[in-house]
Structures are given as C-alpha cells and as structure tokens.
Design an enzyme around this catalytic site. Structure first.
Site, PDB file in Angstrom:
ATOM      1  N   SER A  88       0.826  -1.218   0.000  1.00 18.01           N
ATOM      2  CA  SER A  88       0.000   0.000   0.000  1.00 18.01           C
ATOM      3  C   SER A  88       0.857   1.265   0.000  1.00 18.01           C
ATOM      4  O   SER A  88       2.014   1.257   0.423  1.00 18.01           O
ATOM      5  CB  SER A  88      -0.898   0.035   1.236  1.00 18.01           C
ATOM      6  OG  SER A  88      -1.657  -1.134   1.339  1.00 18.01           O
TER       7      SER A  88
HETATM    8  N1  SAH Z   1      -0.377  -5.124   4.004  1.00 20.07           N
HETATM    9  C1  SAH Z   1       0.423  -5.437   2.851  1.00 20.07           C
HETATM   10  C2  SAH Z   1      -0.264  -5.082   1.558  1.00 20.07           C
HETATM   11  C3  SAH Z   1      -1.141  -6.126   1.202  1.00 20.07           C
HETATM   12  S1  SAH Z   1      -1.868  -6.218  -0.381  1.00 20.07           S
HETATM   13  C4  SAH Z   1       1.788  -4.831   2.896  1.00 20.07           C
HETATM   14  O1  SAH Z   1       2.091  -4.079   3.839  1.00 20.07           O
HETATM   15  O2  SAH Z   1       2.572  -5.112   2.000  1.00 20.07           O
HETATM   16  C5  SAH Z   1      -3.180  -7.280   0.116  1.00 20.07           C
HETATM   17  C6  SAH Z   1      -2.770  -8.656   0.494  1.00 20.07           C
HETATM   18  O3  SAH Z   1      -3.934  -9.325   0.954  1.00 20.07           O
HETATM   19  C7  SAH Z   1      -2.233  -9.481  -0.661  1.00 20.07           C
HETATM   20  O4  SAH Z   1      -0.989  -9.992  -0.342  1.00 20.07           O
HETATM   21  C8  SAH Z   1      -3.274 -10.587  -0.819  1.00 20.07           C
HETATM   22  O5  SAH Z   1      -2.738 -11.821  -1.227  1.00 20.07           O
HETATM   23  C9  SAH Z   1      -3.839 -10.666   0.584  1.00 20.07           C
HETATM   24  N2  SAH Z   1      -5.170 -11.277   0.670  1.00 20.07           N
HETATM   25  C10 SAH Z   1      -6.204 -11.204  -0.205  1.00 20.07           C
HETATM   26  N3  SAH Z   1      -7.259 -11.900   0.263  1.00 20.07           N
HETATM   27  C11 SAH Z   1      -6.885 -12.431   1.449  1.00 20.07           C
HETATM   28  C12 SAH Z   1      -7.548 -13.250   2.407  1.00 20.07           C
HETATM   29  N4  SAH Z   1      -8.792 -13.679   2.241  1.00 20.07           N
HETATM   30  N5  SAH Z   1      -6.863 -13.593   3.530  1.00 20.07           N
HETATM   31  C13 SAH Z   1      -5.582 -13.174   3.725  1.00 20.07           C
HETATM   32  N6  SAH Z   1      -4.916 -12.405   2.833  1.00 20.07           N
HETATM   33  C14 SAH Z   1      -5.556 -12.020   1.716  1.00 20.07           C
END
Ligand code: SAH
Length: 238
Positions: A88
């Site tokens: 993000s």
């Molecule tokens: N917080 C992260 C950014 C994440 S992007 C950072 O600091 O880099 C969103 C993430 O959520 C992705 O890696 C994606 O694979 C994950 N995601 C999507 N659906 C999910 C779910 N149901 N449970 C856990 N993770 C999930």
C-alpha cells in the site's frame, strides 16, 4: 594512496547508502504529512500521531520490495509485489495505523500480510501482531524478511483471513489491507470492546471506502467512513 582511499570508500559506502535511505524516508514523511493536510476535510485529521509518524520514519520500506523497486521505496506510492499484489501507499499505511489507535500493550490482527511492511509498522507500536496471508509464497517471503529484521513479535499464518485468527482473539485492533464487499462478521466478533477494525469495503474496480468500526464496552458497533480508497480484493478460499 589511491588504493587506500578506495578501501576507505568501500568501507563507508554501506553507511552512505543507509544515509541515502534516511533522507528518502524524511522526504516520504514530509509527503505523508502534506497528503494528511490535503485530505483533512475527508478524514478530520490535519496531522497523524507522532508515534505513528516516527515509526514511518524508521521502518526500512526498501527491505520489503523487490530489488528493482528499491529506488522507488520511499515515494508515496503503492508498489507492485509478486503474484499481482501491491504494497500500500505509505500515506494509507500511516493513516490506517493512526486510525487503529494502538498502544504498546495491544494485540493486533492484520489481514493481508503482503510484503510484511504494514506488519512491521504495527510491530513497532504494539506488543504482538498476528498477520494472515492467503498466498503462500508471499507469506513465506514476508516471514523471512521480518525475521531477518528482528521483528520477533509478529506471527504469520497462511490462510483465509476472512475468518480472522480465532485462537488469538480478541484483538485490540484489526487492520484489513485487501477489500471485501461487506465486512466479515468473524472480524467484528474477534474485536475486543473498545477495539477498532479498519477496513476498505467495496467492489473491485469501483471506488471503495475506508471504514472504521468501533466496538464500545457494551459490545455495540459504531461505524465511520474515512475516505475513498483502492485496494486489491479480499479473495476467498474455495
Ligand atoms: N499489508 C500489505 C499489503 C497487502 S496487499 C503490505 O504491507 O505489504 C493485500 C494482500 O492481501 C495481498 O498480499 C493478498 O494476497 C492478501 N489477501 C487477499 N485476500 C486475502 C484473504 N482472504 N486472507 C488473507 N490475505 C488475503
């Protein structure tokens, strides 16, 4: 003589590189502060907490992105991760962390570990962070980075964060960094009284809303919309 100068340069060049990132981090913090002022009509905040901003100025974001993205690590932008995911935008990380309002005694859940960067920011601010990632390779990579950087108070799990992490509940705060269409009930249930859930909600491809749910001491839930955002979707296990 030249040879010795060269050796001295070799010895101090890692320090210079560190300084480069420190300057870049200062610039990133300045950009976050500017964006905070610029969005204050929506968020009601002209500044974010000093505790949060000090951590934004400390956590090495460049360690959480791939080598070819390092040069951009401190720009106030989302950056691509493997598997079509994104880390993000720093302003959004700072804002969500500020909204979660965590202190050093708190236990926090993150859904969507991604690179591990948001987990590291939280780990600097509270006692214990649990983070769930659905894509195994991303979770494993984040785990290696967090271990290498010494974040011993983060536990990671591969799985569907839609269900939260019941064994570790209740949480003082929950941050969701991928967008479902509606709020997962399990996350509201796993929130402690007085706790906050910070979550983007809405359909992929349309504008989503960053919303804060707060559970009061009687267990009642109040909600507040903060601002429009764009997150990757919260996917579901079959
Ligand atoms: N917080 C992260 C950014 C994440 S992007 C950072 O600091 O880099 C969103 C993430 O959520 C992705 O890696 C994606 O694979 C994950 N995601 C999507 N659906 C999910 C779910 N149901 N449970 C856990 N993770 C999930």
């Amino acid at each position: 003589m030249r040879f010795y100068l060269f050796l001295v340069f070799l010895c101090i060049s890692p320090l210079l590189a560190g300084d480069d990132f420190a300057t870049a981090r200062d610039a990133m913090v300045a950009e976050i502060n500017e964006m905070t002022r610029y969005t204050s009509d929506l968020t009601g905040k002209t500044i974010l907490s000093k505790r949060v901003m000090d951590v934004m100025n400390r956590v090495p974001r460049h360690e959480f992105v791939s080598a070819d993205m390092r040069a951009f690590a401190y720009q106030n932008h989302a950056l691509p991760l493997a598997s079509n995911q994104t880390i993000s935008q720093p302003y959004i990380v700072a804002l969500m962390t500020d909204l979660a309002d965590v202190d050093e005694e708190d236990t926090v859940l993150e859904v969507g570990t991604g690179s591990g960067y948001q987990a590291a920011v939280l780990a600097e601010l509270c006692r214990k962070v649990y983070s769930v990632e659905i894509i195994e390779s991303l979770g494993e990579q984040a785990s290696l980075i967090l271990q290498r950087l010494g974040y011993g108070n983060v536990s990671l799990r591969i799985g569907d964060g839609y269900h939260g992490w019941p064994e570790a509940a209740p949480f003082d705060a929950i941050l969701v960094t991928a967008a479902p269409e509606t709020v997962p009930e399990a996350l509201l249930e796993q929130l402690r009284s007085g706790g906050k859930l910070v979550i983007p909600l809405g359909q992929q491809g349309s504008i989503q809303t960053l919303r804060v749910f707060e559970k009061n001491e009687q267990g009642e839930i109040k909600k507040r919309d903060i601002l429009p955002v764009g997150f990757v979707p919260l996917t579901r296990e079959d």
